[in-house]
Motif scaffolding. Structure first.
Motif, mmCIF file in Angstrom:
data_model
loop_
_atom_site.group_PDB
_atom_site.id
_atom_site.type_symbol
_atom_site.label_atom_id
_atom_site.label_comp_id
_atom_site.label_asym_id
_atom_site.label_seq_id
_atom_site.Cartn_x
_atom_site.Cartn_y
_atom_site.Cartn_z
ATOM 1 N N THR A 151 0.846 -1.197 0.000
ATOM 2 C CA THR A 151 0.000 0.000 0.000
ATOM 3 C C THR A 151 0.883 1.250 0.000
ATOM 4 N N THR A 152 0.254 2.394 -0.178
ATOM 5 C CA THR A 152 0.959 3.672 -0.156
ATOM 6 C C THR A 152 0.445 4.492 1.019
ATOM 7 N N LEU A 153 0.927 5.713 1.123
ATOM 8 C CA LEU A 153 0.465 6.594 2.197
ATOM 9 C C LEU A 153 -1.040 6.853 2.113
ATOM 10 N N HIS A 154 -1.641 6.588 0.947
ATOM 11 C CA HIS A 154 -3.082 6.790 0.789
ATOM 12 C C HIS A 154 -3.911 5.749 1.538
ATOM 13 N N LEU A 155 -3.248 4.746 2.113
ATOM 14 C CA LEU A 155 -3.948 3.797 2.973
ATOM 15 C C LEU A 155 -4.724 4.525 4.061
ATOM 16 N N TRP A 156 -4.200 5.660 4.507
ATOM 17 C CA TRP A 156 -4.774 6.374 5.646
ATOM 18 C C TRP A 156 -5.814 7.403 5.244
ATOM 19 N N ASP A 157 -6.029 7.608 3.951
ATOM 20 C CA ASP A 157 -6.994 8.619 3.507
ATOM 21 C C ASP A 157 -8.362 8.485 4.179
ATOM 22 N N PRO A 158 -8.924 7.262 4.307
ATOM 23 C CA PRO A 158 -10.295 7.156 4.824
ATOM 24 C C PRO A 158 -10.478 7.667 6.248
ATOM 25 N N ILE A 159 -9.417 7.677 7.049
ATOM 26 C CA ILE A 159 -9.604 8.057 8.467
ATOM 27 C C ILE A 159 -9.325 9.529 8.740
ATOM 28 N N LEU A 160 -8.680 10.234 7.826
ATOM 29 C CA LEU A 160 -8.168 11.569 8.141
ATOM 30 C C LEU A 160 -9.268 12.532 8.557
ATOM 31 N N ALA A 161 -10.407 12.480 7.882
ATOM 32 C CA ALA A 161 -11.497 13.412 8.199
ATOM 33 C C ALA A 161 -12.112 13.136 9.565
ATOM 34 N N HIS A 162 -11.849 11.978 10.125
ATOM 35 C CA HIS A 162 -12.447 11.584 11.404
ATOM 36 C C HIS A 162 -11.509 11.812 12.595
ATOM 37 N N PRO A 200 -9.107 14.177 15.246
ATOM 38 C CA PRO A 200 -9.285 15.501 15.872
ATOM 39 C C PRO A 200 -8.550 16.590 15.091
ATOM 40 N N ASP A 201 -9.053 17.807 15.215
ATOM 41 C CA ASP A 201 -8.374 18.962 14.633
ATOM 42 C C ASP A 201 -7.092 19.230 15.421
ATOM 43 N N GLY A 202 -6.169 19.945 14.791
ATOM 44 C CA GLY A 202 -4.981 20.405 15.501
ATOM 45 C C GLY A 202 -3.825 19.434 15.522
ATOM 46 N N LEU A 203 -3.923 18.339 14.769
ATOM 47 C CA LEU A 203 -2.820 17.387 14.701
ATOM 48 C C LEU A 203 -1.882 17.723 13.543
ATOM 49 N N ARG A 204 -0.642 17.329 13.675
ATOM 50 C CA ARG A 204 0.307 17.373 12.566
ATOM 51 C C ARG A 204 0.396 15.947 12.017
ATOM 52 N N ILE A 205 -0.128 15.723 10.829
ATOM 53 C CA ILE A 205 -0.266 14.384 10.255
ATOM 54 C C ILE A 205 0.902 14.120 9.300
ATOM 55 N N LEU A 206 1.691 13.107 9.616
ATOM 56 C CA LEU A 206 2.859 12.753 8.798
ATOM 57 C C LEU A 206 2.636 11.370 8.189
ATOM 58 N N ARG A 207 2.835 11.277 6.871
ATOM 59 C CA ARG A 207 2.714 9.991 6.172
ATOM 60 C C ARG A 207 3.841 9.902 5.145
ATOM 61 N N TYR A 208 4.213 8.688 4.793
ATOM 62 C CA TYR A 208 5.224 8.534 3.748
ATOM 63 C C TYR A 208 5.057 7.185 3.044
ATOM 64 N N ASP A 209 5.577 7.130 1.828
ATOM 65 C CA ASP A 209 5.614 5.863 1.096
ATOM 66 C C ASP A 209 6.877 5.115 1.502
ATOM 67 N N MET A 210 6.702 3.909 2.019
ATOM 68 C CA MET A 210 7.845 3.080 2.382
ATOM 69 C C MET A 210 8.730 2.835 1.153
ATOM 70 N N ARG A 211 10.006 2.646 1.357
ATOM 71 C CA ARG A 211 10.893 2.406 0.209
ATOM 72 C C ARG A 211 10.338 1.254 -0.629
ATOM 73 N N GLY A 212 10.429 1.427 -1.958
ATOM 74 C CA GLY A 212 9.913 0.408 -2.859
ATOM 75 C C GLY A 212 8.424 0.491 -3.102
ATOM 76 N N HIS A 213 7.753 1.493 -2.531
ATOM 77 C CA HIS A 213 6.305 1.626 -2.640
ATOM 78 C C HIS A 213 5.927 3.039 -3.094
ATOM 79 N N GLY A 214 4.769 3.135 -3.742
ATOM 80 C CA GLY A 214 4.227 4.433 -4.119
ATOM 81 C C GLY A 214 5.196 5.256 -4.940
ATOM 82 N N GLU A 215 5.404 6.508 -4.506
ATOM 83 C CA GLU A 215 6.281 7.430 -5.238
ATOM 84 C C GLU A 215 7.679 7.512 -4.643
ATOM 85 N N SER A 216 7.979 6.662 -3.664
ATOM 86 C CA SER A 216 9.343 6.618 -3.137
ATOM 87 C C SER A 216 10.237 5.778 -4.052
ATOM 88 N N GLU A 217 11.530 5.970 -3.882
ATOM 89 C CA GLU A 217 12.499 5.249 -4.721
ATOM 90 C C GLU A 217 12.433 3.740 -4.467
#
Length: 262
Positions: free
Chosen positions: A32-43, A45-62
């Motif tokens: 999977t890619t960092l978009h795995l977490w898309d469904p939960i983001l709207a649910h 709390p406000d005020g968080l700093r949300i960090l996501r990344y594509d693991m090496r070999g996945h998505g848009e990472s090298e």
């Protein structure tokens, strides 16, 4: 999309939400890619700093040549947090992401104030099983394997839903070299001893119909950490953040409140 050269590879990541908010690092699962977490983001709390990344070999990472080691994957997460000047993060890891979270907490407890071990374990599968998986992805490719993987990923209820095709396409788009590389990292990992030495707030999450990391396997790992607890999501498979995003986000939110992260 931001990309940074971290641990000698280009890593694609997202740094969203309140830049001064409590940081939450999400680490996704194999295939999977960092978009795995898309469904939960709207649910969340406000005020968080949300960090996501594509693991090496996945998505848009090298995609460096396989195999990868778990130590390398842990160092990738460590390098991202250092790059973003983040400490005291809540780390939420699913499947292989949960293994990375355990390794990161063992290595750099200054970076991790609490963690969520979702659908993961200290040791997953057998070396022989992963060797067969690596051979299969190299000889047959992920599209030939995807139907079987969907059965492990999702509950019977979700198998009939139209959204299944989106997640199947995400898996099939994973570079075979990256998938094989991360399989090798899981194959070589047994965190029972180091994880049993951890002392930090920990929440485990399991899906009752998880065909990859069944609830008893998740429970066995969570119980290694004093004070940790397990929450079971019923009629849910390996990716509960996809199947039950509101319930999953509610568990994360409650845990953040309990630990004073929000």
């Amino acid at each position: 999309m931001p990309t940074a050269t971290l641990n000698q590879i280009d890593t694609h990541y997202r740094d969203e939400g309140d830049p001064n908010g409590a940081p939450v690092l999400f680490i996704n699962s194999l295939g999977t890619t960092l978009h795995l977490w898309d469904p939960i983001l709207a649910h969340l709390p406000d005020g968080l700093r949300i960090l996501r990344y594509d693991m090496r070999g996945h998505g848009e990472s090298e995609v460096p040549p396989a195999p990868y080691s778990m130590g390398t994957l842990v160092k990738d997460a460590e390098a991202l947090l250092e790059h973003l000047n983040v400490t005291d993060a809540l780390v939420v890891g699913l499947s292989i992401g949960g293994m990375v979270a355990q390794g990161l907490a063992v290595k750099r407890l200054d970076l991790v104030r609490a963690m969520v071990l979702s659908n993961t374990a200290a040791k997953i599968g057998s070396p022989k099983m992963w060797e067969e998986r690596i051979d299969a992805v190299r000889t047959k490719g992920l599209p030939a394997m995807s139907d079987d993987i969907m059965l492990r990923w999702f509950s019977r209820d979700f198998q009939t839903r139209p959204e299944l095709s989106h997640w199947k396409a995400m898996l099939e788009a994973t570079p075979p070299e990256g998938y094989a590389g991360c399989c090798a990292a899981i194959q070589g990992t047994d965190f029972y001893t180091p994880t049993s030495g951890l002392r930090l707030p920990t929440l485990g999450i399991a899906g009752s119909e998880d065909g990859a990391t069944p609830p008893d396997l998740v429970r066995e790992t969570v119980e290694l950490i004093p004070g940790a607890r397990l929450e079971l999501l019923r009629r849910t498979g390996h990716l509960p953040c996809v199947e039950k995003p509101e319930a999953y986000a509610a568990l994360l939110t409650d845990f953040m409140k309990e630990t004073g992260h929000v």
